[in-house]
Write a protein that holds these residues in place. Sequence first.
Motif, short mmCIF file in Angstrom:
data_model
loop_
_atom_site.label_atom_id
_atom_site.label_comp_id
_atom_site.label_asym_id
_atom_site.label_seq_id
_atom_site.Cartn_x
_atom_site.Cartn_y
_atom_site.Cartn_z
N SER A 1 0.83 -1.21 0.00
CA SER A 1 0.00 0.00 0.00
C SER A 1 0.86 1.25 0.00
O SER A 1 0.72 2.13 -0.86
N GLY A 2 1.76 1.36 0.97
CA GLY A 2 2.59 2.55 1.06
C GLY A 2 3.52 2.71 -0.12
O GLY A 2 3.68 3.82 -0.65
N ILE A 3 4.13 1.61 -0.56
CA ILE A 3 5.08 1.68 -1.67
C ILE A 3 4.39 2.09 -2.96
O ILE A 3 4.86 2.98 -3.70
N LEU B 1 -5.75 9.00 -0.19
CA LEU B 1 -4.40 8.48 -0.42
C LEU B 1 -3.49 8.74 0.77
O LEU B 1 -2.68 7.89 1.15
N SER B 2 -3.60 9.92 1.36
CA SER B 2 -2.76 10.26 2.50
C SER B 2 -3.07 9.38 3.71
O SER B 2 -2.16 8.90 4.39
N ILE B 3 -4.34 9.16 3.97
CA ILE B 3 -4.74 8.35 5.12
C ILE B 3 -4.22 6.92 4.97
O ILE B 3 -3.66 6.33 5.90
N VAL B 4 -4.40 6.35 3.78
CA VAL B 4 -3.95 4.97 3.54
C VAL B 4 -2.43 4.89 3.57
O VAL B 4 -1.86 3.95 4.14
N PHE B 5 -1.74 5.88 2.98
CA PHE B 5 -0.27 5.86 2.97
C PHE B 5 0.29 5.89 4.39
O PHE B 5 1.18 5.08 4.73
N TRP B 6 -0.19 6.80 5.21
CA TRP B 6 0.37 6.92 6.55
C TRP B 6 0.02 5.72 7.43
O TRP B 6 0.81 5.33 8.30
N PHE B 7 -1.13 5.10 7.18
CA PHE B 7 -1.46 3.87 7.90
C PHE B 7 -0.42 2.79 7.58
O PHE B 7 0.10 2.11 8.46
N SER B 8 -0.09 2.66 6.29
CA SER B 8 0.90 1.67 5.87
C SER B 8 2.29 2.03 6.40
O SER B 8 3.00 1.19 6.97
N LEU C 1 -6.73 -1.80 -2.56
CA LEU C 1 -7.96 -1.43 -3.27
C LEU C 1 -9.11 -1.22 -2.30
O LEU C 1 -9.81 -0.21 -2.36
N GLY C 2 -9.30 -2.17 -1.40
CA GLY C 2 -10.41 -2.07 -0.44
C GLY C 2 -10.28 -0.87 0.46
O GLY C 2 -11.27 -0.18 0.75
N GLN C 3 -9.06 -0.59 0.91
CA GLN C 3 -8.86 0.52 1.84
C GLN C 3 -9.08 1.87 1.17
O GLN C 3 -9.65 2.78 1.77
N LEU C 4 -8.63 1.98 -0.08
CA LEU C 4 -8.87 3.22 -0.81
C LEU C 4 -10.36 3.47 -1.00
O LEU C 4 -10.86 4.58 -0.81
N LEU C 5 -11.08 2.42 -1.38
CA LEU C 5 -12.52 2.55 -1.59
C LEU C 5 -13.23 2.86 -0.27
O LEU C 5 -14.14 3.69 -0.21
#
Length: 302
Positions: A50-52, A182-189, A224-228
């Motif tokens: 996810s982060g990469i 995108l920011s929320i998912v990136f920082w979670f990863s 994919l699921g986390q972005l959605l």
Amino acid sequence: MVEPVQKPLYALGLRLLATLALSSLIMLVKLTSESGVALPEILFWRQVPSGILIFAWLALRGETARLRTQRLPTHARRAMLGLSGMFFTFGAPILLPLAVATTFGFTTPIFAVILSALLLREKIGPVRWLAVVLGFTGVLIIAQPGHAAIPLFGAFVGIGAGFMVALISIQVRDLSRTEESLSIVFWFSALSAPILAAALPFYASAHTPWQWFLLISCGLMGLLGQLLLTAALRYGQVASVIVMDYSALVWATIYGWLIWDELPPTATWLGAPAIIAAGGIIAWREHLHNRAISPTATSSAE
């Protein structure tokens, strides 16, 4: 930052697609665990891509500035809660039949009501409290305390997953007011992957090509699921979009039947309607509450 424009129908569609993606992810996690890969390592490979991939995509577009944040401590809290939640969410289908674990996950709206009362000091009316009672009645029917049909520890993990998703959804909704998906998912990863990496020396092992395929699929499907999921919470209220999560029972039943040749036990068919009805009542009452507070929200959003 300007409050995101609310698009209720768009949010519902995103949540429906997120539910399909996350149901597929849970199926893949169960398969991967049964192939011999330890859960902490599954979670690591679930998080790393996810982060990469997000950073690489933004770097190619010259848009890495979109990842800048003024709320790093909030992201860190979200990462810790999310990491704990993943152990519950992915541990439940490993311990339980897929449809049973999914049904326990439907307790999220019920816990959302309780958390709203305890943490947000929200006044909860008798209808929603009756829905909470109805929902937990369904849980008792499925869990059947004292019987061996459903492992007690598995039931605890499944119910814990519902609680954690409710807690995380409230926090993601708050982050979505100032941060993009995108920011929320990136920082979670980015914040959770190092913690999982520290556990790898204790759990990592050599993998077959099939196991690598499953691990990579878990990472991609999770992204994919986390972005959605995050996008749905950006464009719609938690209580409104969460009703789409009930479609997960359909996918869990199909996957369980096709892959494991298992169908939900009778107790699940008896208890699930009570849990789903409770969640539906809570979502509907929340929808009416939001309309009463902001009767012109729809027109102003268009």
